[in-house]
Design a protein around this motif. Structure first.
Motif, PDB file in Angstrom:
ATOM      1  N   TRP A  51      33.724  44.578  46.316  1.00 20.21           N
ATOM      2  CA  TRP A  51      33.901  43.247  45.749  1.00 20.21           C
ATOM      3  C   TRP A  51      33.924  43.291  44.236  1.00 20.21           C
ATOM      4  CZ3 TRP A  51      30.072  41.114  42.618  1.00 20.21           C
ATOM      5  CH2 TRP A  51      28.774  41.649  42.723  1.00 20.21           C
TER       6      TRP A  51
ATOM      7  N   PHE B  96      34.299  40.349  40.723  1.00 23.12           N
ATOM      8  CA  PHE B  96      34.132  38.945  40.373  1.00 23.12           C
ATOM      9  C   PHE B  96      34.783  38.691  39.029  1.00 23.12           C
ATOM     10  CE2 PHE B  96      30.900  40.890  37.859  1.00 23.12           C
ATOM     11  CZ  PHE B  96      30.695  40.043  36.768  1.00 23.12           C
TER      12      PHE B  96
ATOM     13  N   VAL C  90      31.929  28.763  44.941  1.00 23.17           N
ATOM     14  CA  VAL C  90      31.903  29.942  45.813  1.00 23.17           C
ATOM     15  C   VAL C  90      30.849  29.833  46.904  1.00 23.17           C
ATOM     16  CG1 VAL C  90      32.880  31.532  44.119  1.00 23.17           C
ATOM     17  CG2 VAL C  90      30.390  31.158  44.187  1.00 23.17           C
TER      18      VAL C  90
ATOM     19  N   VAL D  36      27.259  36.929  47.400  1.00 29.31           N
ATOM     20  CA  VAL D  36      28.664  37.299  47.541  1.00 29.31           C
ATOM     21  C   VAL D  36      29.120  36.849  48.926  1.00 29.31           C
ATOM     22  CG1 VAL D  36      30.324  39.195  47.600  1.00 29.31           C
ATOM     23  CG2 VAL D  36      28.386  39.265  46.000  1.00 29.31           C
TER      24      VAL D  36
ATOM     25  N   LEU E 161      25.208  38.263  43.142  1.00 28.84           N
ATOM     26  CA  LEU E 161      25.489  38.303  41.709  1.00 28.84           C
ATOM     27  C   LEU E 161      24.426  37.467  41.013  1.00 28.84           C
ATOM     28  CD1 LEU E 161      27.574  39.151  39.463  1.00 28.84           C
ATOM     29  CD2 LEU E 161      28.521  36.850  39.735  1.00 28.84           C
TER      30      LEU E 161
ATOM     31  N   VAL F 247      32.572  31.113  38.497  1.00 30.48           N
ATOM     32  CA  VAL F 247      32.563  32.403  39.173  1.00 30.48           C
ATOM     33  C   VAL F 247      33.479  32.384  40.390  1.00 30.48           C
ATOM     34  CG1 VAL F 247      31.141  33.987  40.549  1.00 30.48           C
ATOM     35  CG2 VAL F 247      30.267  33.083  38.374  1.00 30.48           C
ATOM     36  N   ARG F 248      34.252  33.429  40.521  1.00 34.29           N
ATOM     37  CA  ARG F 248      35.110  33.625  41.691  1.00 34.29           C
ATOM     38  C   ARG F 248      34.971  35.080  42.142  1.00 34.29           C
ATOM     39  NH1 ARG F 248      34.944  29.047  40.805  1.00 34.29           N
ATOM     40  NH2 ARG F 248      36.616  27.469  40.810  1.00 34.29           N
ATOM     41  N   PHE F 249      35.020  35.294  43.428  1.00 35.25           N
ATOM     42  CA  PHE F 249      34.905  36.644  43.981  1.00 35.25           C
ATOM     43  C   PHE F 249      36.233  37.088  44.567  1.00 35.25           C
ATOM     44  CE2 PHE F 249      30.467  35.167  44.230  1.00 35.25           C
ATOM     45  CZ  PHE F 249      29.819  36.221  43.611  1.00 35.25           C
TER      46      PHE F 249
ATOM     47  N   HIS G  44      38.114  41.045  46.342  1.00 39.56           N
ATOM     48  CA  HIS G  44      37.859  42.369  46.908  1.00 39.56           C
ATOM     49  C   HIS G  44      38.750  43.385  46.238  1.00 39.56           C
ATOM     50  CE1 HIS G  44      35.194  41.167  50.200  1.00 39.56           C
ATOM     51  NE2 HIS G  44      35.911  40.060  50.233  1.00 39.56           N
TER      52      HIS G  44
END
Length: 198
Positions: free
Chosen positions: A5, A7, A127, A159, A166, A192-194, A196
């Protein structure tokens, strides 16, 4: 940390951030250039430019020493006073999905350096749910035995579909006007964005 992952997040325009993998001497050069650009935009900060570089360098070196994934520093003029803010991001590995309600309960226990207890709540970020911790604390003594009082907001952000977390830490030494400054940390957490890794 799981390797699958990544971010991203957004900090306000004008904040200083450098590649933590660069050598310290190269990072300082990056910060000097960034501060030069900042004071060109905000001339009132010009006479403090060397001090701004030192502050940013110290914050980023501390973040690197604690294995941060990212660190950024911002400066603002509030009522004619120059104030500093910083944010850093850390990975917290886990073996199973985090229970945010249980984590919030655990985090209500004050840290020995906290000065006024802790304000802990579960918040909804884009998120997903996260735990927000607000506290005013005294830092541990530095090499010269000096301490500081800082006001901070931490966001513990699980996550999605994983077992890691995080940790986003935001802080400022300008406690007297913290109420005016703290919303920026909530805005950063909301960005915040996750994803892969491929």
């Amino acid at each position: 940390m799981s390797a699958d992952w990544v971010f991203r997040l957004a900090v306000p325009d004008g904040w200083l951030s450098v590649d933590l993998d660069r050598l310290p001497v190269d990072r300082r050069g990056d910060l000097v250039l960034a501060v030069d650009h900042l004071v060109a935009e905000v001339p009132e900060m010009r006479e403090d430019s060397a001090h701004l570089v030192d502050i940013a360098e110290g914050v980023i070196a501390d973040a690197e020493a604690h294995d941060a994934l990212l660190a950024a520093v911002g400066f603002e003029l509030v009522g004619g006073a120059l104030v500093a803010l910083s944010v850093a991001a850390y990975a917290i590995p886990g073996d199973e999905a985090f229970d945010v309600e249980a984590l919030a309960e655990d985090l209500t226990t004050p840290h020995p350096l906290d000065m006024n207890g802790r304000d802990v709540e579960v918040v909804d970020l884009p998120v997903g749910p996260a735990v927000r911790v607000h506290a005013i604390s005294e830092t541990a003594p530095d090499a010269e035995g000096r301490t500081m009082v800082i006001e901070g907001v931490d966001h513990f952000i699980p996550v999605p579909s994983g077992t890691d977390m995080l940790l986003l830490t935001g802080s400022t030494p300008s406690v007297a006007i913290g109420d005016e400054l703290l919303p920026v940390f909530d805005d950063i957490a909301a960005s915040v964005r996750f994803g892969h890794e491929d």
